[in-house]
Write a protein that holds these residues in place. Structure first.
Motif, PDB file in Angstrom:
ATOM      1  N   ALA A 154       9.394 -31.919   1.772  1.00  0.00           N
ATOM      2  CA  ALA A 154       9.764 -31.633   3.676  1.00  0.00           C
ATOM      3  C   ALA A 154      11.307 -32.440   3.385  1.00  0.00           C
ATOM      4  N   ALA A 155      10.545 -33.636   4.077  1.00  0.00           N
ATOM      5  CA  ALA A 155      11.661 -34.164   3.980  1.00  0.00           C
ATOM      6  C   ALA A 155      12.985 -34.926   3.472  1.00  0.00           C
ATOM      7  N   LEU A 206       6.495 -39.106  10.436  1.00  0.00           N
ATOM      8  CA  LEU A 206       5.604 -39.330   9.008  1.00  0.00           C
ATOM      9  C   LEU A 206       6.405 -39.546   7.876  1.00  0.00           C
ATOM     10  N   SER A 207       7.587 -38.562   7.836  1.00  0.00           N
ATOM     11  CA  SER A 207       8.550 -39.301   6.657  1.00  0.00           C
ATOM     12  C   SER A 207       9.551 -38.959   7.100  1.00  0.00           C
ATOM     13  N   ILE A 295      12.303 -27.000   8.464  1.00  0.00           N
ATOM     14  CA  ILE A 295      13.096 -26.994   6.953  1.00  0.00           C
ATOM     15  C   ILE A 295      13.535 -25.517   6.401  1.00  0.00           C
ATOM     16  N   TYR A 296      12.442 -25.264   5.998  1.00  0.00           N
ATOM     17  CA  TYR A 296      12.166 -24.290   5.253  1.00  0.00           C
ATOM     18  C   TYR A 296      12.499 -23.034   6.176  1.00  0.00           C
TER      19      TYR A 296
ATOM     20  N   VAL B  75       8.691 -43.347   3.631  1.00  0.00           N
ATOM     21  CA  VAL B  75       7.123 -42.712   4.301  1.00  0.00           C
ATOM     22  C   VAL B  75       6.798 -43.934   5.668  1.00  0.00           C
ATOM     23  N   GLN B  76       6.209 -43.118   6.617  1.00  0.00           N
ATOM     24  CA  GLN B  76       5.995 -44.417   8.288  1.00  0.00           C
ATOM     25  C   GLN B  76       4.675 -44.245   8.168  1.00  0.00           C
ATOM     26  N   SER B  77       4.310 -42.678   7.498  1.00  0.00           N
ATOM     27  CA  SER B  77       2.241 -42.359   8.095  1.00  0.00           C
ATOM     28  C   SER B  77       2.127 -40.978   6.906  1.00  0.00           C
TER      29      SER B  77
END
Lengths: 394, 140
Positions: A154-155, A206-207, A295-296, B75-77
């Protein structure tokens, strides 16, 4: 291609609340949803002559039970010619409806029961969920060794889309807020407390640039629908939900093979669906857009023609997609707020689209809802599936 | 986690037979790409038959090792178990000069300085005795 506009209809829907139901097996959600859908359809259960379960991700044992007729036996269905699984991950809802419609149109089946259930909330640990989605639908040769998983997937689209369109993190977060406003009105949704853009922006990274509250969470749940011919539907129901149009395009298996991570196959799928249905995006009263990540929702919303390229973020910020807005979108709260139940993400959306057309959506009912569009996608956004439902046949 | 914990072991590529030359070359520190001898297209990832013309008359050619970052993420977590010890790490889709895309990691970089369309070049990182993974670093 023959146009089958309005030849089949959804006449019954059933759904259990999304949540963490430790004390219940997945079979409970499946049976409860199926019984609700059959009752809602007003059919004698023995009129069901074809059952389509879809795959369950939390347990291969349970998924095999669905493939080997457990539902037919548990429900005591006496006239079923085939129990035949249709599974394509998150696009299973649409693909099953396409298969069901074709079977009915060709006279191979009369009344079809589709059932989905999964138990990703309590059937797996949190890390187990991350690990499942670091291999499911991801190339074991070309992506898994690099640490690809659903957050990075997703990122990657989000980063490129921001780069090309100038869409902001606040606008992406507005998708979460809009969907939450709908979830507040949905008793079957898991997250029902108000959410602000600031809260989304303050949640854990997260990312990059994807944050925790821009990510779906996995839960338990289930839903079902019954499809029959338009003719039979008119006998049984005052308001059949006609299947008006469908379009689809498979673009890739391995995510990195996708040539345009900011568009995917939605434009072609959308054109086909609207052409089939004989309406335009301007005729849509409610849009149920697959939203595993913001995003989607933005990309599919734009690409099927509900607004122009790069405009969807601002539109979500403006409140147009929220309750009372001009284009009510993802009105069950979506995966971001109702909760992600595997293949059930789009099943929920399809059931919600039918519910809105039936006029049974309670406090979140969109007034005078005639035409609904639903989108679904499986794997790592491997396909673009668009379905148009309506209360009348254009 | 110990070395013996199955989840701490890095996943290795599950190699399709026709892709073996790619991994053998990577083991020697060379990036090669499949090439269709009939329709003259470069192919990645390697296929059993050309995805453009279905020919099985396929060969290999050296790649320049240069490309650009189509998109990337740090990627951080919440990483997969096998990568939990690597955060922050960068996953990226690379557009190679030859016109094909591949997934990889960006290494030897300042994560905050990465941007889309940035030029990168290949480097090889040892995964185990059998595999070197092609990765990319910014062109300096």
């Amino acid at each position: 291609m023959a146009n089958n506009r309005g030849q089949t209809a959804i006449i019954g829907i059933g759904e259990v609340p999304t949540g963490r139901h430790r004390d219940q097996g997945a079979i409970s959600f499946a049976l409860e949803s199926a019984l609700m859908a059959i009752a809602d359809a007003g059919l004698d259960k023995n009129e069901i002559d074809f059952v389509i379960p879809t795959g369950s991700l939390f347990s291969s044992q349970f998924s095999n039970e669905l493939a080997t007729c457990r539902l037919v036996e548990e429900l005591g269905l006496k006239n079923v010619t085939s129990n035949c699984e249709v599974f394509s991950g998150g696009s299973s809802s649409t693909n099953a409806l396409r298969v069901a419609s074709a079977l009915i149109e060709t006279g191979r089946a009369r009344s079809i029961l589709f059932v989905h259930t999964d138990k990703l909330g309590t059937g797996l640990s949190a890390q187990g969920g991350i690990d499942l989605f670091s291999t499911a639908g991801i190339s074991m040769e070309w992506e898994v060794p690099y640490g690809q998983h659903y957050s990075t997937v997703a990122a990657l689209a989000t980063e490129r889309y921001k780069f090309e369109t100038g869409t902001t993190d606040e606008q992406l977060s507005a998708v979460c807020v809009s969907n939450r406003k709908w979830a507040e009105l949905n008793p079957n949704a898991f997250f029902r407390t108000p959410l602000t853009i600031e809260e989304v922006m303050a949640s854990k990274m997260l990312s990059t640039p994807l944050r925790a509250k821009q990510s779906n969470m996995l839960f338990d749940g289930g839903a079902a629908y019954v499809v029959t011919s338009a003719e039979r539907a008119r006998d049984l129901s005052e308001k059949p939900v006609y299947v008006l149009g469908e379009g689809g395009l498979v673009t890739h298996f391995a995510y990195h093979q996708e040539p345009d991570l900011t568009r995917f196959g939605w434009a072609q799928a959308g054109r086909q669906a609207f052409e089939d249905a004989g309406i335009t995006p301007a005729d849509i009263d409610v849009a149920e857009i697959y939203d595993s990540y913001p995003i989607y929702q933005l990309i599919a919303f734009e690409e099927i023609g509900l607004c122009g390229r790069g405009e969807a973020g601002a539109l979500h910020m403006s409140g147009a997609t929220a309750p009372g807005g001009t284009i009510p979108t993802t009105t069950d709260g979506g995966m971001l707020s109702k909760g992600h139940i595997g293949a059930g993400g789009s099943v929920s959306l399809l059931v919600e689209a039918a519910r809105q057309i039936m006029g049974k959506a309670g406090p979140r009912q969109v007034p005078d809802c005639r035409f609904a569009v639903e989108t679904a996608v499986g794997g790592t956004y491997m396909d673009a599936q668009v379905t148009i439902l309506g209360s009348e046949i254009p | 986690m110990t070395q013996n914990d199955v989840r701490s072991t890095k996943p290795v590529p599950v190699v399709a037979p026709w892709a073996r030359p790619f991994w053998d070359a990577a083991h020697e520190g060379r990036l090669i790409l499949q090439h269709c001898e009939d329709c003259d297209r470069v192919i990645h990832y390697p296929r059993m038959a050309c995805p453009h013309c279905s020919s099985t008359n396929l060969g290999w050619q050296p790649a320049s090792g240069r490309g650009t970052i189509y998109s990337f993420t740090v990627v951080q977590s919440n990483a997969p178990s096998a990568f939990a010890g690597d955060v922050p790490y960068v996953v990226a889709v690379i557009r190679l000069e030859e016109g094909v895309q591949m997934l990889s990691n960006i290494v030897e970089c300042n994560n905050d300085d990465l941007v889309c369309d940035q030029p990168v070049q290949v480097v090889f990182e040892r995964l185990d005795d059998e595999f070197n993974l092609p990765k990319f670093r910014p062109v300096r």
